[in-house]
Design a protein around this motif. Sequence first.
Motif, mmCIF file in Angstrom:
data_model
loop_
_atom_site.group_PDB
_atom_site.id
_atom_site.type_symbol
_atom_site.label_atom_id
_atom_site.label_comp_id
_atom_site.label_asym_id
_atom_site.label_seq_id
_atom_site.Cartn_x
_atom_site.Cartn_y
_atom_site.Cartn_z
ATOM 1 N N GLN A 10 0.813 -1.217 0.000
ATOM 2 C CA GLN A 10 0.000 0.000 0.000
ATOM 3 C C GLN A 10 0.852 1.277 0.000
ATOM 4 O OE1 GLN A 10 -4.020 -0.134 0.864
ATOM 5 N NE2 GLN A 10 -3.287 -1.455 -0.744
ATOM 6 N N ASN A 11 2.057 1.156 0.582
ATOM 7 C CA ASN A 11 2.894 2.367 0.626
ATOM 8 C C ASN A 11 3.981 2.384 -0.446
ATOM 9 O OD1 ASN A 11 4.465 0.404 1.664
ATOM 10 N ND2 ASN A 11 5.184 1.569 3.452
ATOM 11 N N ASP A 12 3.886 1.477 -1.427
ATOM 12 C CA ASP A 12 4.815 1.553 -2.561
ATOM 13 C C ASP A 12 4.707 2.931 -3.202
ATOM 14 O OD1 ASP A 12 6.159 -0.867 -2.715
ATOM 15 O OD2 ASP A 12 4.550 -1.835 -3.851
ATOM 16 N N LYS A 13 5.843 3.461 -3.571
ATOM 17 C CA LYS A 13 5.821 4.753 -4.268
ATOM 18 C C LYS A 13 5.535 4.478 -5.743
ATOM 19 C CE LYS A 13 8.643 8.553 -3.200
ATOM 20 N NZ LYS A 13 9.841 9.388 -3.347
ATOM 21 N N ILE A 14 4.385 4.910 -6.199
ATOM 22 C CA ILE A 14 3.960 4.603 -7.572
ATOM 23 C C ILE A 14 3.881 5.898 -8.380
ATOM 24 C CG2 ILE A 14 2.201 3.505 -9.014
ATOM 25 C CD1 ILE A 14 1.156 2.116 -6.446
ATOM 26 N N TYR A 15 4.655 5.946 -9.434
ATOM 27 C CA TYR A 15 4.606 7.107 -10.328
ATOM 28 C C TYR A 15 3.696 6.787 -11.511
ATOM 29 C CZ TYR A 15 6.071 10.404 -13.965
ATOM 30 O OH TYR A 15 6.084 11.344 -14.969
ATOM 31 N N VAL A 16 2.665 7.619 -11.690
ATOM 32 C CA VAL A 16 1.795 7.466 -12.862
ATOM 33 C C VAL A 16 2.120 8.612 -13.813
ATOM 34 C CG1 VAL A 16 -0.569 7.355 -13.720
ATOM 35 C CG2 VAL A 16 -0.012 6.356 -11.486
ATOM 36 N N PHE A 36 -3.828 2.793 -2.110
ATOM 37 C CA PHE A 36 -2.412 3.082 -2.366
ATOM 38 C C PHE A 36 -2.197 4.560 -2.035
ATOM 39 C CE2 PHE A 36 -3.259 -0.706 -4.807
ATOM 40 C CZ PHE A 36 -2.176 -1.501 -4.460
ATOM 41 N N ASN A 37 -1.309 4.786 -1.092
ATOM 42 C CA ASN A 37 -1.267 6.130 -0.502
ATOM 43 C C ASN A 37 0.023 6.874 -0.795
ATOM 44 O OD1 ASN A 37 0.637 4.895 1.128
ATOM 45 N ND2 ASN A 37 -0.908 4.319 2.656
ATOM 46 N N ASN A 38 0.798 6.357 -1.729
ATOM 47 C CA ASN A 38 2.087 7.002 -2.005
ATOM 48 C C ASN A 38 2.252 7.198 -3.516
ATOM 49 O OD1 ASN A 38 4.562 8.084 -1.539
ATOM 50 N ND2 ASN A 38 5.532 6.197 -0.805
ATOM 51 N N LEU A 39 1.246 7.842 -4.099
ATOM 52 C CA LEU A 39 1.276 8.059 -5.557
ATOM 53 C C LEU A 39 2.037 9.342 -5.859
ATOM 54 C CD1 LEU A 39 -2.467 7.355 -6.479
ATOM 55 C CD2 LEU A 39 -0.581 5.746 -6.207
ATOM 56 N N ILE A 40 2.794 9.311 -6.956
ATOM 57 C CA ILE A 40 3.430 10.555 -7.387
ATOM 58 C C ILE A 40 2.952 10.884 -8.805
ATOM 59 C CG2 ILE A 40 5.604 11.759 -6.929
ATOM 60 C CD1 ILE A 40 7.021 9.175 -7.139
ATOM 61 N N ARG A 63 12.836 8.455 -7.021
ATOM 62 C CA ARG A 63 13.079 7.006 -6.968
ATOM 63 C C ARG A 63 11.805 6.188 -6.704
ATOM 64 N NH1 ARG A 63 17.960 5.473 -7.750
ATOM 65 N NH2 ARG A 63 19.582 7.035 -7.656
ATOM 66 N N PRO A 64 10.847 6.227 -7.629
ATOM 67 C CA PRO A 64 9.627 5.448 -7.427
ATOM 68 C C PRO A 64 9.906 3.939 -7.429
ATOM 69 C CG PRO A 64 9.671 6.384 -9.636
ATOM 70 C CD PRO A 64 10.844 6.957 -8.908
ATOM 71 N N ASP A 65 9.087 3.193 -6.664
ATOM 72 C CA ASP A 65 9.193 1.733 -6.690
ATOM 73 C C ASP A 65 8.621 1.193 -7.998
ATOM 74 O OD1 ASP A 65 10.143 1.362 -3.929
ATOM 75 O OD2 ASP A 65 8.190 2.218 -3.408
ATOM 76 N N LEU A 66 7.513 1.788 -8.402
ATOM 77 C CA LEU A 66 6.805 1.324 -9.597
ATOM 78 C C LEU A 66 6.499 2.525 -10.480
ATOM 79 C CD1 LEU A 66 4.126 -0.772 -7.693
ATOM 80 C CD2 LEU A 66 6.094 -1.718 -8.882
ATOM 81 N N ALA A 67 6.513 2.308 -11.788
ATOM 82 C CA ALA A 67 6.153 3.389 -12.711
ATOM 83 C C ALA A 67 5.188 2.848 -13.758
ATOM 84 C CB ALA A 67 7.406 3.943 -13.391
ATOM 85 N N VAL A 68 4.144 3.644 -14.023
ATOM 86 C CA VAL A 68 3.210 3.291 -15.098
ATOM 87 C C VAL A 68 3.321 4.377 -16.151
ATOM 88 C CG1 VAL A 68 0.806 2.894 -15.734
ATOM 89 C CG2 VAL A 68 1.646 2.121 -13.500
#
Length: 324
Positions: A10-16, A36-40, A63-68
């Motif tokens: 839930q706290n993964d840093k996700i860049y959309v 998910f509470n750490n969206l960038i 430094r996002p964990d995940l990027a879409v």
Amino acid sequence: MLNTHSRMKQNDKIYVAGHSGLVGGALVRLLKARGFNNLITRSRAEVDLRDERAVRNFFAEERPDLAVLAAAKVGGIKANIDAPVEFLIENLQIQNNVIRAAHEAGARKLLFLGSSCIYPKFAPQPIPESALLSGPLEPTNEPYAIAKIAGVKLCQAFAREYGANFISVMPTNLYGPGDDFDLETSHALAALLRKAHEAKMSGAGEMIVWGTGVPRREFLHVDDLAAAVLFLLENYDSPEIINVGCGEDISILELAELICDVVGFRGELKWDRSKPDGTPRKLLDISKIKKLGWQPTISLRDGVARFYEWFLDNYVPQSMASVR
Ligand code: GFB
């Protein structure tokens, strides 16, 4: 191919990338709703994704964990024909910059959004993932398709050379909240919804539809696509491309009739045959994602009805924009 290692926290840093667009907007809504509470996100004014240095700096800092990667220059058949240079260059720039920067910044996973137009004009229908690069492309969107194919190949190259978990998803034609209603640049469904609404409101006896009405397309509500993207982020870790669609296509004539029915426009359809039809048929084979456990939930009729409600609440006609 199902892999629990990429399970999201839930706290993964996700860049959309592209959060204000049709796809990115739907994905941000869904991720927030799922906790998910750490969206960038960044606006174009903050980080222009065509600018290599800006993108590198942004990734190095966040430094996002995940990027879409849902940012792209997109448009309907006319926009693609009118601006081949921009469709080719800007998409290549955006994806080259984001994909490389995500790798350099150590992203755990990246999901790249392609398009069903990457497949050959005369691909077997429904189109399996294996049809990629098996024949010539549809000329009306070749530059866009070439850029998207390059994005797929770059993700696969990062996977092969560096072991990156970069996946590529091919959605069919999309529609939904946040769509483009500019008749010069929009896709068919949004354009026809607007035209039907305006014809009804003005009491016109007819509405103009481009082409012959014979081409067939598959339309997926963007909320279904967002659900598929989240599903694939959680459950798919292969560099092989994967299709997302609703599994059914209809002709443009049938689409126009369905839209008129939902909107309540009872006049005639008038065909402008000076406008291009584009590819004759585009229906994706979605058996691969179905086998993994995802399926669409929004029927076309329900989706168009929901979309029309959204349109009534949110669409501001160009002529009204300045007085609001
Ligand atoms: O959605 P669309 O613009 O793009 O057009 P494509 C689909 C079909 O709808 C074509 C017809 O046969 C159009 O002639 N059509 C009828 C209309 N009336 C209209 C109208 O008022 N506006 C529009 N736009 N079309 C796009 C590609 O192809 O599909 C993109 O150009 C992308 O690159 C996208 O891949 C998903 O489905 O032909």
